[in-house]
Motif scaffolding. Structure first.
Motif, PDB file in Angstrom:
ATOM      1  N   GLU A  11       0.743  -1.172  -0.018  1.00 15.69           N
ATOM      2  CA  GLU A  11      -0.060  -0.049  -0.116  1.00 15.69           C
ATOM      3  C   GLU A  11       0.858   1.260  -0.215  1.00 15.69           C
ATOM      4  OE1 GLU A  11      -2.673  -0.201   3.362  1.00 15.69           O
ATOM      5  OE2 GLU A  11      -3.550  -1.960   2.652  1.00 15.69           O
ATOM      6  N   SER A  12       2.051   1.254   1.089  1.00 18.46           N
ATOM      7  CA  SER A  12       2.854   2.326   0.951  1.00 18.46           C
ATOM      8  C   SER A  12       3.425   2.367  -0.429  1.00 18.46           C
ATOM      9  CB  SER A  12       3.782   2.162   2.028  1.00 18.46           C
ATOM     10  OG  SER A  12       4.746   2.985   2.050  1.00 18.46           O
ATOM     11  N   PHE A  13       4.115   1.576  -1.062  1.00 24.37           N
ATOM     12  CA  PHE A  13       4.623   1.469  -2.318  1.00 24.37           C
ATOM     13  C   PHE A  13       3.844   1.882  -3.379  1.00 24.37           C
ATOM     14  CE2 PHE A  13       5.377  -0.413  -6.427  1.00 24.37           C
ATOM     15  CZ  PHE A  13       6.782  -0.055  -6.782  1.00 24.37           C
ATOM     16  N   ASN A  14       2.442   1.634  -3.359  1.00 24.90           N
ATOM     17  CA  ASN A  14       1.394   2.318  -4.372  1.00 24.90           C
ATOM     18  C   ASN A  14       1.161   3.697  -4.046  1.00 24.90           C
ATOM     19  OD1 ASN A  14       1.047  -0.008  -6.038  1.00 24.90           O
ATOM     20  ND2 ASN A  14      -0.296  -0.795  -4.515  1.00 24.90           N
ATOM     21  N   ALA A  15       1.068   4.220  -2.826  1.00 27.31           N
ATOM     22  CA  ALA A  15       0.927   5.558  -2.470  1.00 27.31           C
ATOM     23  C   ALA A  15       2.086   6.558  -2.997  1.00 27.31           C
ATOM     24  CB  ALA A  15       0.676   5.715  -0.994  1.00 27.31           C
ATOM     25  N   LYS A  33       8.020  -0.401 -19.775  1.00 27.79           N
ATOM     26  CA  LYS A  33       8.422  -1.812 -19.363  1.00 27.79           C
ATOM     27  C   LYS A  33       8.528  -1.697 -18.016  1.00 27.79           C
ATOM     28  CE  LYS A  33      11.824  -5.188 -20.281  1.00 27.79           C
ATOM     29  NZ  LYS A  33      13.141  -5.669 -20.948  1.00 27.79           N
ATOM     30  N   GLU A  34       9.097  -0.582 -17.384  1.00 29.05           N
ATOM     31  CA  GLU A  34       9.362  -0.522 -15.889  1.00 29.05           C
ATOM     32  C   GLU A  34       8.126  -0.622 -15.170  1.00 29.05           C
ATOM     33  OE1 GLU A  34      10.760   2.833 -13.019  1.00 29.05           O
ATOM     34  OE2 GLU A  34      11.996   2.256 -14.322  1.00 29.05           O
ATOM     35  N   LEU A  35       7.078  -0.024 -15.652  1.00 29.53           N
ATOM     36  CA  LEU A  35       5.803  -0.137 -15.018  1.00 29.53           C
ATOM     37  C   LEU A  35       5.091  -1.313 -15.161  1.00 29.53           C
ATOM     38  CD1 LEU A  35       3.447   1.604 -13.608  1.00 29.53           C
ATOM     39  CD2 LEU A  35       2.470   2.391 -15.837  1.00 29.53           C
ATOM     40  N   SER A  36       5.160  -2.023 -16.382  1.00 27.98           N
ATOM     41  CA  SER A  36       4.943  -3.572 -16.401  1.00 27.98           C
ATOM     42  C   SER A  36       5.551  -4.562 -15.409  1.00 27.98           C
ATOM     43  CB  SER A  36       4.853  -3.745 -17.725  1.00 27.98           C
ATOM     44  OG  SER A  36       4.561  -5.396 -17.950  1.00 27.98           O
ATOM     45  N   GLN A  37       6.698  -4.268 -15.235  1.00 25.06           N
ATOM     46  CA  GLN A  37       7.483  -5.076 -14.359  1.00 25.06           C
ATOM     47  C   GLN A  37       7.099  -4.840 -12.913  1.00 25.06           C
ATOM     48  OE1 GLN A  37      11.627  -3.991 -15.572  1.00 25.06           O
ATOM     49  NE2 GLN A  37      11.474  -5.822 -17.000  1.00 25.06           N
ATOM     50  N   SER A  38       6.918  -3.529 -12.535  1.00 25.85           N
ATOM     51  CA  SER A  38       6.451  -3.385 -11.392  1.00 25.85           C
ATOM     52  C   SER A  38       5.264  -3.928 -10.982  1.00 25.85           C
ATOM     53  CB  SER A  38       6.160  -1.533 -10.974  1.00 25.85           C
ATOM     54  OG  SER A  38       5.550  -1.355  -9.974  1.00 25.85           O
ATOM     55  N   TYR A  39       3.969  -3.868 -12.021  1.00 24.30           N
ATOM     56  CA  TYR A  39       2.691  -4.415 -11.719  1.00 24.30           C
ATOM     57  C   TYR A  39       2.779  -5.811 -11.640  1.00 24.30           C
ATOM     58  CZ  TYR A  39       0.064  -0.281 -13.124  1.00 24.30           C
ATOM     59  OH  TYR A  39      -0.449   1.015 -13.337  1.00 24.30           O
ATOM     60  N   ASP A  40       3.848  -6.574 -12.254  1.00 21.55           N
ATOM     61  CA  ASP A  40       3.967  -8.016 -12.492  1.00 21.55           C
ATOM     62  C   ASP A  40       4.747  -8.414 -11.196  1.00 21.55           C
ATOM     63  OD1 ASP A  40       3.239  -8.050 -14.810  1.00 21.55           O
ATOM     64  OD2 ASP A  40       5.056  -8.458 -15.747  1.00 21.55           O
ATOM     65  N   LEU A  41       5.420  -7.721 -10.387  1.00 20.34           N
ATOM     66  CA  LEU A  41       5.970  -7.920  -9.114  1.00 20.34           C
ATOM     67  C   LEU A  41       4.829  -7.737  -7.876  1.00 20.34           C
ATOM     68  CD1 LEU A  41       8.310  -8.506  -7.171  1.00 20.34           C
ATOM     69  CD2 LEU A  41       8.806  -6.109  -7.210  1.00 20.34           C
ATOM     70  N   GLN A  42       4.044  -6.510  -8.213  1.00 22.98           N
ATOM     71  CA  GLN A  42       3.120  -6.525  -7.166  1.00 22.98           C
ATOM     72  C   GLN A  42       2.068  -7.589  -7.356  1.00 22.98           C
ATOM     73  OE1 GLN A  42       1.381  -2.310  -6.627  1.00 22.98           O
ATOM     74  NE2 GLN A  42       2.882  -1.768  -8.191  1.00 22.98           N
ATOM     75  N   VAL A  43       1.723  -8.208  -8.441  1.00 23.92           N
ATOM     76  CA  VAL A  43       0.640  -9.047  -8.379  1.00 23.92           C
ATOM     77  C   VAL A  43       1.203 -10.369  -7.831  1.00 23.92           C
ATOM     78  CG1 VAL A  43      -0.465 -10.669 -10.202  1.00 23.92           C
ATOM     79  CG2 VAL A  43      -0.331  -8.131 -10.529  1.00 23.92           C
ATOM     80  N   ALA A  44       2.424 -10.757  -8.211  1.00 25.56           N
ATOM     81  CA  ALA A  44       3.224 -11.798  -7.647  1.00 25.56           C
ATOM     82  C   ALA A  44       3.181 -11.680  -6.054  1.00 25.56           C
ATOM     83  CB  ALA A  44       4.637 -12.094  -8.190  1.00 25.56           C
ATOM     84  N   THR A  73      -4.604  -0.098  -5.126  1.00 28.51           N
ATOM     85  CA  THR A  73      -3.622  -0.661  -6.090  1.00 28.51           C
ATOM     86  C   THR A  73      -4.379  -0.064  -7.503  1.00 28.51           C
ATOM     87  OG1 THR A  73      -5.083  -2.635  -6.610  1.00 28.51           O
ATOM     88  CG2 THR A  73      -3.082  -2.903  -5.200  1.00 28.51           C
ATOM     89  N   PRO A  74      -3.674  -0.071  -8.496  1.00 27.56           N
ATOM     90  CA  PRO A  74      -3.941   0.444  -9.802  1.00 27.56           C
ATOM     91  C   PRO A  74      -5.131  -0.415 -10.581  1.00 27.56           C
ATOM     92  CG  PRO A  74      -1.709   0.489  -9.949  1.00 27.56           C
ATOM     93  CD  PRO A  74      -2.286  -0.291  -8.469  1.00 27.56           C
ATOM     94  N   LYS A  75      -6.088  -0.022 -10.797  1.00 31.34           N
ATOM     95  CA  LYS A  75      -7.090  -0.803 -11.774  1.00 31.34           C
ATOM     96  C   LYS A  75      -6.448  -1.870 -12.461  1.00 31.34           C
ATOM     97  CE  LYS A  75     -10.818   2.669 -11.179  1.00 31.34           C
ATOM     98  NZ  LYS A  75     -11.833   3.313 -11.753  1.00 31.34           N
ATOM     99  N   ASP A  76      -5.457  -1.596 -13.176  1.00 26.19           N
ATOM    100  CA  ASP A  76      -4.745  -2.727 -14.002  1.00 26.19           C
ATOM    101  C   ASP A  76      -4.603  -3.942 -13.306  1.00 26.19           C
ATOM    102  OD1 ASP A  76      -4.993  -0.648 -15.867  1.00 26.19           O
ATOM    103  OD2 ASP A  76      -3.021  -0.245 -16.171  1.00 26.19           O
ATOM    104  N   ILE A  77      -4.263  -3.692 -11.995  1.00 26.64           N
ATOM    105  CA  ILE A  77      -4.039  -5.101 -11.123  1.00 26.64           C
ATOM    106  C   ILE A  77      -5.244  -5.787 -10.526  1.00 26.64           C
ATOM    107  CG2 ILE A  77      -2.760  -5.724  -8.873  1.00 26.64           C
ATOM    108  CD1 ILE A  77      -0.662  -3.674  -9.399  1.00 26.64           C
ATOM    109  N   HIS A  78      -6.421  -5.002 -10.744  1.00 29.50           N
ATOM    110  CA  HIS A  78      -7.536  -5.592 -10.106  1.00 29.50           C
ATOM    111  C   HIS A  78      -8.114  -6.776 -10.679  1.00 29.50           C
ATOM    112  CE1 HIS A  78      -9.241  -1.497  -8.134  1.00 29.50           C
ATOM    113  NE2 HIS A  78      -7.866  -1.875  -7.853  1.00 29.50           N
ATOM    114  N   ARG A  79      -7.779  -6.972 -11.941  1.00 32.73           N
ATOM    115  CA  ARG A  79      -8.226  -8.103 -12.463  1.00 32.73           C
ATOM    116  C   ARG A  79      -7.600  -9.434 -12.171  1.00 32.73           C
ATOM    117  NH1 ARG A  79      -5.554  -9.234 -17.807  1.00 32.73           N
ATOM    118  NH2 ARG A  79      -3.911  -7.793 -17.963  1.00 32.73           N
TER     119      ARG A  79
END
Length: 112
Positions: A11-15, A33-44, A73-79
């Motif tokens: 939560e702190s990271f996202n904020a 690509k950096e944002l995508s990798q960040s999302y992938d890490l968060q999802v994992a 979290t960003p909506k992209d991660i919600h799914r």
């Protein structure tokens, strides 16, 4: 608890990154690509936490955690998180009909 500490860290990271409950397409953040990798890490990391709740049959706690995660979290991660929300809700005896339909619709539409 380690699980709650990990959720607070995410939560702190996202904020700090300004990701709180926004879509990068709507929020003006480029889809690098950096944002995508960040999302992938968060999802994992979230999946790891939710699997731990599942392994311990902590359904109510898991549902609370996934609902809180979806607020931060960003909506992209919600799914990616929605499948856990559906499982946790069904395990505590709550209806998942409306959210299941929403999940099916949101996963059928490609997110760019």
């Amino acid at each position: 608890q380690p699980l709650s500490q990990l959720l607070k860290f995410l939560e702190s990271f996202n904020a700090k990154k300004g990701y709180q409950n926004t879509s990068h397409a709507q929020g003006g953040v480029s889809g690098t690509k950096e944002l995508s990798q960040s999302y992938d890490l968060q999802v994992a990391m979230y999946e790891l936490v939710f699997e731990m709740y599942s392994d311990k049959s902590l359904w109510k706690e898991g549902l609370k955690a996934v609902e809180e995660a979806m607020q931060h979290t960003p909506k992209d991660i919600h799914r990616h998180l929605m499948q856990y929300k559906l499982v946790f809700k069904s395990k505590v005896g709550r209806s998942v009909d409306a959210e299941f339909v929403h999940f099916q619709v949101s996963t059928a539409i490609p997110h760019h």
